[in-house]
Scaffold this active site. Structure first.
Site, PDB file in Angstrom:
ATOM      1  N   HIS A  54      48.597  17.237  66.140  1.00 14.83           N
ATOM      2  CA  HIS A  54      47.677  16.097  66.745  1.00 14.83           C
ATOM      3  C   HIS A  54      47.841  16.191  68.227  1.00 14.83           C
ATOM      4  O   HIS A  54      48.604  16.538  68.715  1.00 14.83           O
ATOM      5  CB  HIS A  54      47.927  14.753  66.100  1.00 14.83           C
ATOM      6  CG  HIS A  54      47.000  13.937  66.529  1.00 14.83           C
ATOM      7  ND1 HIS A  54      47.376  12.901  67.541  1.00 14.83           N
ATOM      8  CD2 HIS A  54      45.890  13.387  65.821  1.00 14.83           C
ATOM      9  CE1 HIS A  54      46.241  11.816  67.539  1.00 14.83           C
ATOM     10  NE2 HIS A  54      45.672  12.358  66.423  1.00 14.83           N
ATOM     11  N   SER A 113      45.691  15.959  60.088  1.00 15.82           N
ATOM     12  CA  SER A 113      44.713  15.293  60.124  1.00 15.82           C
ATOM     13  C   SER A 113      43.162  15.752  59.757  1.00 15.82           C
ATOM     14  O   SER A 113      42.445  15.259  59.315  1.00 15.82           O
ATOM     15  CB  SER A 113      44.689  14.389  61.495  1.00 15.82           C
ATOM     16  OG  SER A 113      44.623  15.317  62.637  1.00 15.82           O
ATOM     17  N   ASP A 166      55.395  13.629  62.376  1.00 19.84           N
ATOM     18  CA  ASP A 166      54.435  12.569  62.390  1.00 19.84           C
ATOM     19  C   ASP A 166      53.710  12.578  60.900  1.00 19.84           C
ATOM     20  O   ASP A 166      52.943  13.310  60.672  1.00 19.84           O
ATOM     21  CB  ASP A 166      53.502  12.875  63.552  1.00 19.84           C
ATOM     22  CG  ASP A 166      52.397  12.045  63.571  1.00 19.84           C
ATOM     23  OD1 ASP A 166      51.952  11.151  62.787  1.00 19.84           O
ATOM     24  OD2 ASP A 166      51.463  12.364  64.741  1.00 19.84           O
ATOM     25  N   HIS A 219      49.293  10.460  58.243  1.00 17.53           N
ATOM     26  CA  HIS A 219      48.274  10.494  57.194  1.00 17.53           C
ATOM     27  C   HIS A 219      48.911  10.581  55.826  1.00 17.53           C
ATOM     28  O   HIS A 219      48.382  10.734  54.599  1.00 17.53           O
ATOM     29  CB  HIS A 219      47.229  11.588  57.272  1.00 17.53           C
ATOM     30  CG  HIS A 219      46.459  11.675  58.468  1.00 17.53           C
ATOM     31  ND1 HIS A 219      45.214  10.819  58.273  1.00 17.53           N
ATOM     32  CD2 HIS A 219      46.537  12.005  59.689  1.00 17.53           C
ATOM     33  CE1 HIS A 219      44.556  10.984  59.672  1.00 17.53           C
ATOM     34  NE2 HIS A 219      45.445  11.656  60.501  1.00 17.53           N
ATOM     35  N   LYS A 258      46.170   4.046  59.647  1.00 16.22           N
ATOM     36  CA  LYS A 258      45.631   4.837  58.544  1.00 16.22           C
ATOM     37  C   LYS A 258      45.812   3.902  57.024  1.00 16.22           C
ATOM     38  O   LYS A 258      45.078   2.859  56.963  1.00 16.22           O
ATOM     39  CB  LYS A 258      46.088   6.050  58.595  1.00 16.22           C
ATOM     40  CG  LYS A 258      45.209   7.023  59.522  1.00 16.22           C
ATOM     41  CD  LYS A 258      46.014   7.484  60.614  1.00 16.22           C
ATOM     42  CE  LYS A 258      44.875   7.903  61.695  1.00 16.22           C
ATOM     43  NZ  LYS A 258      46.039   8.854  62.998  1.00 16.22           N
TER      44      LYS A 258
HETATM   45  C1  PLP Z   1      45.660   9.281  64.070  1.00 18.32           C
HETATM   46  C2  PLP Z   1      46.961   9.791  64.575  1.00 18.32           C
HETATM   47  C3  PLP Z   1      47.965   9.645  65.563  1.00 18.32           C
HETATM   48  C4  PLP Z   1      47.277   8.441  66.403  1.00 18.32           C
HETATM   49  O1  PLP Z   1      47.732   7.238  65.881  1.00 18.32           O
HETATM   50  P1  PLP Z   1      46.974   6.044  66.493  1.00 18.32           P
HETATM   51  O2  PLP Z   1      48.000   4.837  65.997  1.00 18.32           O
HETATM   52  O3  PLP Z   1      45.650   6.009  65.825  1.00 18.32           O
HETATM   53  O4  PLP Z   1      47.070   6.134  68.088  1.00 18.32           O
HETATM   54  C5  PLP Z   1      48.925  10.416  65.751  1.00 18.32           C
HETATM   55  N1  PLP Z   1      49.231  11.557  65.000  1.00 18.32           N
HETATM   56  C6  PLP Z   1      48.283  11.818  63.908  1.00 18.32           C
HETATM   57  C7  PLP Z   1      48.748  13.074  63.176  1.00 18.32           C
HETATM   58  C8  PLP Z   1      47.237  11.144  63.735  1.00 18.32           C
HETATM   59  O5  PLP Z   1      46.394  11.519  62.646  1.00 18.32           O
END
Ligand code: PLP
Length: 383
Positions: free
Chosen positions: A133, A179, A204, A207, A236
């Protein structure tokens, strides 16, 4: 070049490549339906995978939290912004995911930026999946560490990067579920290689949390992996917003000293932390919602198999149809819209050049007939 010329040139470049981004005003809800320009659309563009943004328990918890605490936190968590609601939520998250500590952040973007900015020093190496991301890759590029990217989901590629000389520490970064592709990382292999080389793993799981694993504990739990740094986000499957970093005691204390995004920024409203506690409860009890989502995913993939469209290798709520050309992707999204279906066209630089796609997301808030309708319209516009 003047300021005006510089800005106009950048905008023109975006227009020429059909890469110009525009927001749409959503006039109500982001659940099964959304409303735009006075029209109602079936919503296949939301990351609210379990439908919790509309859940009565979560809404009520936010309302009661606002009555109890007021609407704002009043300051940074280091001043007076850290409430009983924040404290409880951190403890619940840590216990749920099996970590000594959880630290709340205002967003996943901020969490990723904060962790990398606080941790990485000159001489260190960041080894990141190339499809990570933007919040991770951007933080990596701004850090004094050297960024090396490995091929998407390919442990071999990571292994060869880990063998290169690095004078400092190595941090390996990946996502649980990607994502824009919806595929899952081979976390056990990545963890094994990382630990063999003496590095740390950061996952991270924006999702995966809430959707995968027992009680929705996410991709790592599902794959039996415990990264040193786990980032989960609440925009999410939790249906709210915000994020948390899960880690051990010393790292949590270190981040409290050095993460500027925590120190110099207003904490999330306590009422939001109340809503997140309710959302966590719904996630933990959410087996039926997860089963519903899984049924939709299977039905959708079976239905698309007969169409001349390319699906990615995804068994998750993210089911992108890769079209390739920007303009063609926009045309398809527009045609879906004309049939009352809202799907986002995702273009470079969010995805690699030449891989523009319709990013279809399925949620537990959809009904079976919604999936059938989507398949029917896709069929009509493709053949
Ligand atoms: C959406 C997302 C983010 C950002 O998160 P927010 O809370 O929307 O700032 C970080 N990493 C990944 C992989 C994402 O899909």
């Amino acid at each position: 070049m003047s300021w005006q010329q510089r800005i106009e040139q950048a905008l023109n470049e975006r227009r020429q490549h059909a890469a110009y981004r525009q927001r749409q005003v959503n006039q109500g809800g982001n659940g099964r339906y959304l409303q735009c320009n006075g029209q109602q659309y079936l919503n296949f563009s939301s990351n609210d995978y379990l439908g919790l943004s509309q859940h009565a328990e979560v809404i009520a918890a936010w309302q009661q939290g606002a009555v109890h605490y007021g609407v704002g936190s009043g300051g940074s968590g280091h001043v007076t912004g850290f409430s009983q609601a924040h404290h409880e939520l951190e403890q619940q998250l840590a216990q749920w995911l099996g970590y000594p500590r959880a630290l709340l952040f205002i967003s996943g973007y901020a969490a990723n930026q904060a962790v990398l900015a606080a941790l990485m020093q000159a001489g260190d190496c960041l080894l990141a999946d190339r499809l990570s991301h933007a919040s991770l890759l951007e933080a990596a590029m701004h850090s004094p560490a050297q960024l090396r990217r490995f091929h998407h989901n390919q442990p071999h590629s990571l292994a060869s990067l880990l063998q290169k000389a690095c004078t400092g520490q190595q941090l390996v970064i990946t996502e649980g579920i990607f994502s824009m592709d919806g595929d899952s990382a081979p976390l056990a292999e990545l963890q094994h290689l990382t630990h063999q080389a003496g590095g740390w793993l950061m996952v991270d799981d924006a999702h995966g949390i809430g959707v995968r694993g027992a009680q929705g504990r996410g991709s790592c739990w599902q794959q039996g992996v415990r990264p040193e740094i786990l980032v989960v986000t609440f925009g999410k499957a939790f249906g709210v917003s915000g994020a948390a970093v899960l880690c051990d005691e010393p790292l949590a204390e270190y981040l409290l000293q050095f993460a500027r995004h925590l120190i110099y920024s207003t904490a999330m409203p306590p009422a939001q932390a109340c809503a997140l506690q309710a959302a966590l409860h719904c996630v933990q009890q959410g087996d039926e919602l997860r089963a519903q989502l899984q049924r939709h995913i299977q039905r959708f993939r079976a239905g698309v198999a007969s169409l001349p469209l390319k699906l990615t290798d995804s068994d998750t709520a993210i089911q992108p149809l890769v079209v390739g050309d920007n303009q063609q992707t926009l045309v398809l999204a527009q045609r879906l819209r004309e049939q009352g279906i809202w799907v986002s066209a995702i273009r470079p630089p969010t995805v690699p050049p030449g891989s523009a796609r319709l990013r279809i997301t399925l949620t537990a808030a959809h009904q079976t007939e919604d999936i059938e309708r989507l398949l029917e319209v896709l069929h009509d516009i493709c053949v």
